[in-house]
Every structure is written in C-alpha cells, then in structure tokens.
Motif scaffolding. Structure first.
Motif, PDB file in Angstrom:
ATOM      1  N   ASP A  34       1.306   4.487  -4.687  1.00  0.00           N
ATOM      2  CA  ASP A  34       1.257   5.717  -5.461  1.00  0.00           C
ATOM      3  C   ASP A  34       2.443   5.894  -6.394  1.00  0.00           C
ATOM      4  OD1 ASP A  34       2.754   5.829  -3.283  1.00  0.00           O
ATOM      5  OD2 ASP A  34       1.852   7.625  -2.423  1.00  0.00           O
ATOM      6  N   ASN A  35       3.347   4.914  -6.390  1.00  0.00           N
ATOM      7  CA  ASN A  35       4.458   5.071  -7.310  1.00  0.00           C
ATOM      8  C   ASN A  35       4.005   5.012  -8.750  1.00  0.00           C
ATOM      9  OD1 ASN A  35       6.234   5.301  -5.301  1.00  0.00           O
ATOM     10  ND2 ASN A  35       6.699   3.113  -5.218  1.00  0.00           N
ATOM     11  N   MET A  79       0.816  -1.200   0.000  1.00  0.00           N
ATOM     12  CA  MET A  79       0.000   0.000   0.000  1.00  0.00           C
ATOM     13  C   MET A  79       0.858   1.261   0.000  1.00  0.00           C
ATOM     14  SD  MET A  79      -3.228  -0.404   2.372  1.00  0.00           S
ATOM     15  CE  MET A  79      -2.349  -1.728   3.118  1.00  0.00           C
ATOM     16  N   VAL A  80       1.960   1.121   0.709  1.00  0.00           N
ATOM     17  CA  VAL A  80       2.832   2.281   0.801  1.00  0.00           C
ATOM     18  C   VAL A  80       3.380   2.653  -0.565  1.00  0.00           C
ATOM     19  CG1 VAL A  80       4.988   3.117   1.761  1.00  0.00           C
ATOM     20  CG2 VAL A  80       3.406   1.834   3.178  1.00  0.00           C
ATOM     21  N   THR A  81       3.587   1.642  -1.399  1.00  0.00           N
ATOM     22  CA  THR A  81       4.196   1.928  -2.683  1.00  0.00           C
ATOM     23  C   THR A  81       3.159   2.127  -3.775  1.00  0.00           C
ATOM     24  OG1 THR A  81       4.405  -0.435  -2.924  1.00  0.00           O
ATOM     25  CG2 THR A  81       6.372   0.762  -2.275  1.00  0.00           C
TER      26      THR A  81
END
Lengths: 278, 343
Positions: B5-6, B1-3
C-alpha cells in the motif's frame, strides 16, 4: 488473458460455479437472517425448510433485548473497538514514524522488541496477562479488554514501512525551513500515509469487534460483556429459541458487513498485512 | 504484501514547507550533535541540511512511548512471566514455589494434555491442505474481470468479516440435529436419521474444521489474487500455444509461479489452526465435546488456568508448549520451502 475469445459455454460454466460458491458463502447468513425474522407462530424446523418467512417480523430483535442486554453488549463492543482504533492509529503512527525517520541509539533493539512481540501468540500469554490485570485491579473492566492490543506490534511495523516508503525530499525541505519533528510528522508525513492508517483503523476495529477469547477470560460480569461473549452467554441461557440467537448474531454481524461493503478496498488491501496477525 | 500500500501513499506532501510554524527548542541548531544524525541520513540531506538539528535527543523516545510501553508491558513482560510461572506451582489461591520441570513431567502423564495436543495437531492436518488449495481455485475463479465479479469477490469475503462466534453460532444452527443441513440431507434421502454433527466426538471436530475452512476461504483468496496478478501472462500464452490444457497449465505455470504464496498460506493457516479455540468452543456449546474429547490445546490452557482453582503454573507450562510448537511449525514450513527450492 487468453489468446482466443471466451467461448460462451465456458463463461456460463464460470457463472454457474460462481453462483454455487455464492450460495455456500452467503447462504448461511441469509438462513440466519431468515430465522431471525420468523415469528413465534412459525415452525423454524419445518420440513421442507422454509427459506422466506411467511410473516416476517422484527419482534425477535426486541425479545432478545428482554433476555439479555444486547444493546448494552453492543455499546461495550463499540467502546472497546473505538478505543482500540484510536490507540492503534495514534500509537502505531508515532512509533512507526520514529522508527522510519529518526536515528537514535537503541533503534535496532526497539525494532527487535516489536518483531518479538509479533511472534508471541496471544493465546500463550493470556493467563499471565489475566494475572497482571487482576493485580492492577483491572479485571472485569473494558479497559483490560483494550489494553493488551492497544498498539499492536504489527501495526507499528506496518506504519514504519509506510513512512519509510515516502520520499524524503519534502520533509527535508521543511526541515531546512525550521519545521521540528512534530511538525514534519503531522503536516507532511501523516497526510501521505492516510491509506495505511485507514487499513490499520479498519483492521483494528474488526479484530476488536470480533475478539472472543480474551474478553471471555477477563470479563465476568454480564454488564461488562461485549457482543461476542454476550452471544455465547445468550446461547447458554436460551439455547431453545433459535430465533433469538439468530437475531443476536445478526445484530453482531450487520455493522461489520455494512462497514465492509462501504470500505471494501481497504479490507482487501489490509489482507496481506493482517495475515500475520491471525 | 505488507508494503503494497505504499504505492498509493507515495504522494508528495502538498503543504508548503512551513515558514509560519512556531519554532520550539527542538529546532535550535546545535551543530555538534547534529552531525551524528546527518551521518546516517541520506546523501542529499548531508549536503543541504548541514547544521540543522533534526530532532531533540528525547524526541524518538517520546514518539515511541505509547507503542513501546504497551508492547513491553502487555506482550513481552507477560511472555517472560509465563516462562517463569511454568517452573512453579503457582495457583490462583496460594502456591508459587519453584518446582523445576515438575509441570512438564506432569504433562507427560496427563491424558487431557495428549487429547488436546492430538486434537490441535489433527486440526492442522485437517484444515491446512484445504486452505492452501481451495482459496487458490477460488482466486482463479474470480481472477478474470467479467461483469459482476466485484460482487462475487465481496460476497466470498463476507465470512472473513464476521466474528468466529457469529460464524460458530450460525453453523451450530445449520448443523443442529433438526437444522437445515440435516433437513436437506433427509429430503434428498441421503440419510434417514439426522447426522450427529455436533454431538459425535469425531464429527464435531470435523464440523469445526469445516467452519474454519469456510471462514478462511475468502481471506486466502485475496492473498492468492494478489499473487496471481504477478504471474506473467506470456508464460500462460506460450504454454497454450504449445497445446497445454488448463489443467496442465495450472500445474506447470500457475503453481510454480505462486509457490511462495502457497507456502505462506500454509504457514499462516497452520499456525492459526494449531491455536484453534473458538470454533470448537462454540460448536460444542463451550463443553469441548462429549466428555471433553474434542478439547484443543488453547481450550485446555484456559480451562486449567482460570477459575478459583486455576493452576497458573501448569497452565503456563502448557502455554510454553503452545508457543514452542507454534514457532516450530512456522520454522518447519519455512524450511520446507527452502529445501524444495534447492531441489
């Protein structure tokens, strides 16, 4: 998603459920708004309850400012939030870029430091932080409110992931053309992670604007209060008039709701990231 | 989830490689030390970038300076300091001698500590099941793209955006003995006397939990929405062809597919619930309930450690307990997940 088409009965049921949840999630805000607009002459305890004010008035918003310096609180909150956003965006982008793109001795230890910082709950270091602020002569200042969260470890790791996800080809080409690290960072990498920076900015603003416990500990002087502790103070002084408290809460919450409505997609995108922050 | 928006950020830099940029000392080619940098760099870089110095030795540290300084100074140093203080009798006025485990043995005989610990633990037990389950149902309710759904999603998320203080004050007014909830209950003849939501020891804690759940729903709904989007549709369709009803499909298709997310939500909400402060503080009018019976662990830390009589040593020892239990709670949830996966 379903193979067969939705039956009308089902879709009606779905909307009914949606409306029920809507009433639960938005209702309390509307009730507070309604209370804040009721004049002194109107009975706010009326039975049955009156949802629409009979004579809506904005006088409570002026009166709350007579009781406590609510606009001063708002200004303090704004200063703290803006400083927090600026520091987080700049600090996290710089550190994140170094961690994602540069090779140097000690890099693993730096990552470890940020991860450890992420695991330490703010509540368990607040007493020690307060002591520090006192010995630095910073207690009861807005700077002390900003500093501990100025560059959150979570944002650093978030920015690192964003930079690490970029293709390196263009940066490499500019490297060959003689661009230095700062130029590669500002002209090539940074414009490509605007979305993540927006998420960092918005969540920093929201956490700072909504923060309660830390300012409650570090600020003593009502002149320095931010909105959240100012409202708590207001409740303590004039608990009798719900209209004023309602007006105060609307002043505190309206900017964030408007910001949310304007920038929804970033709020939703940041959920997974902010989840860890708590 | 953290990634997540990459993907959106992965746009090629449009700017031309700068030929007009000023050369600084940082790009002076120094082949000898550049080799170390290049060894670690990508294969392509090694081929094409030979002999070009990537950065000056101090550059990474200059980039790291603000973030690392803040983190070391305002997270890690206070953390170490908290542990040290926990073994002293430090007070706001005086003290500061090493006292070994005295603070911890004092805790064992401190009824306030046990009350606070019990309340924080009860908070976890009371809040987590609802925050794991209700947002999931809510996410399923708003998952389908039907007209107006964006509006509903945004509306359900609104309580997340508001400060706990605002939310707490709104609910203080709603749950007041003459507030909206009591008037409605009376109008429906459910009760004849107002329910003492905010003045009864037990009801106050339950009311605070309700506020926490209400405020958290939208947040975890979004977490679940992202997870639900990844549940393979053909599984649902296959189950439906096999004659599985919606309830059956929920338990045999949806739940297994998003189990990791449920564990994540459980861990996050448990850790947050254990650290509860504002909800109880605001709903009780900053008193912690009748005779302080609803005080939480964080409330106790603040109460003991601040003010002119602040007992910093004891408060730090309580902070250490908070940290250890929070960490334990996190590890426990992760462990549960692992065990069930094996089974």
């Amino acid at each position: 998603m379903n193979i067969r088409a939705q039956r009308p009965g089902r879709i009606v049921l779905r909307y009914l459920l949606l409306l029920a949840v809507l009433a639960i999630s938005i209702g309390p805000f509307l009730w507070q708004l309604s209370t804040s607009l009721k004049g002194v002459g109107e009975d706010i305890y009326s039975y049955p309850p009156q949802f629409v004010p009979s004579e809506p008035t904005a006088r409570n918003y002026a009166r709350v400012a007579d009781v406590v310096p609510v606009w001063g609180f708002a200004l303090n909150s704004l200063l703290v939030a803006v400083a927090n956003v600026a520091a987080n965006c700049v600090g996290a982008a710089l550190a994140g870029y170094a961690l994602a793109r540069m090779r140097f001795f000690g890099r693993k230890f730096v990552v470890l430091a940020f991860v450890l910082a992420l695991l330490v709950p703010g509540e368990s270091i607040m007493i020690s932080l307060f002591l520090m602020m006192r010995s630095m002569q910073l207690s009861n200042t807005l700077l002390a409110v900003v500093l501990p969260g100025a560059v959150s470890a979570l944002n650093v790791l978030l920015m690192r992931n964003a930079f690490a996800g970029l293709s390196y080809a263009v940066e490499e080409a500019s490297l060959i053309d003689g661009a230095n690290a700062w130029q590669r960072f500002t002209r090539i990498a940074l414009p490509s992670v605007k979305g993540t920076i927006a998420v960092v900015a918005i969540f920093s603003f929201m956490f700072s604007w909504d923060d309660f416990l830390w300012p409650l500990i570090v600020l003593h002087d009502p002149d320095k209060y931010t909105l959240t502790i100012g409202l708590n103070y207001l409740q303590g002084t004039f608990a009798s008039d719900q209209r004023l408290i309602a007006a105060g809460t609307i002043i505190a919450v309206a900017p964030l709701i408007l910001m949310f409505l304007a920038l929804q997609k970033y709020f939703f995108r940041g959920v997974g990231a902010g989840a860890v922050k708590g | 989830m953290v990634t997540d928006d990459n993907a959106a950020d992965r746009l090629p830099g449009r700017r031309e490689p700068n030929s007009h940029c000023v050369r600084s000392s940082q790009d002076a080619p120094v082949p000898s030390s550049a080799a170390t940098d290049l060894r670690a760099a990508g294969r392509g870089a090694r081929r094409s970038g030979r002999g070009i110095r990537r950065h000056w030795r101090a550059t990474p540290w200059l980039f790291l300076l603000p973030g690392l300084a803040i983190t070391l100074l305002f997270s890690l140093y206070p953390f170490v300091n908290t542990i040290i203080l926990a073994f002293t009798d430090a007070q706001v006025l005086g003290g500061g001698n090493f006292t070994g485990g005295a603070n911890f043995s004092r805790m064992l005989h401190d009824p306030q500590f046990w009350t606070a610990l019990r309340n924080s633990a009860l908070y976890v037990v009371g809040v987590v099941p609802f925050l794991v389950l209700l947002p999931l149902l809510l996410a399923m309710l708003v998952q389908r793209h039907i007209p107006g759904i964006a509006f509903f999603r945004a509306a359900f998320y609104t309580p997340v955006v508001a400060s706990v203080v605002v939310v707490g004050l709104i609910w203080t007014w709603l749950l007041d003995s003459r507030g909206l909830v009591n008037s409605v209950l009376k109008a429906l003849h459910v009760v004849s006397e107002p329910v003492p939501f905010l003045t009864d020891e037990t009801l106050l804690l339950i009311s605070a939990m309700l506020v926490t759940i209400w405020k958290g729903l939208g947040y975890y709904m979004i977490v679940y929405l992202a997870a639900l989007a990844n549940v393979p549709r053909d599984l649902h369709e296959a189950a439906e062809v096999d004659g599985a009803g919606p309830v059956r499909r929920f338990f045999s298709v949806t739940v297994p597919a998003i189990r990791p997310t449920m564990v994540l939500v459980g861990a996050l909400s448990a850790v947050a619930a254990f650290r509860v402060f504002s909800e109880i503080y605001i709903l009780s009018g900053s008193s912690g309930g009748p005779a302080g019976a609803d005080i939480s662990l964080v409330m106790l830390i603040r109460q003991v450690g601040t003010g002119l009589n602040g007992e910093l040593g004891y408060s730090s020892a309580l902070s250490v307990v908070l940290f250890v239990l929070t960490l334990g709670l996190m590890l426990l949830t992760m462990r549960l997940n692992k065990n069930e996966e094996v089974a």
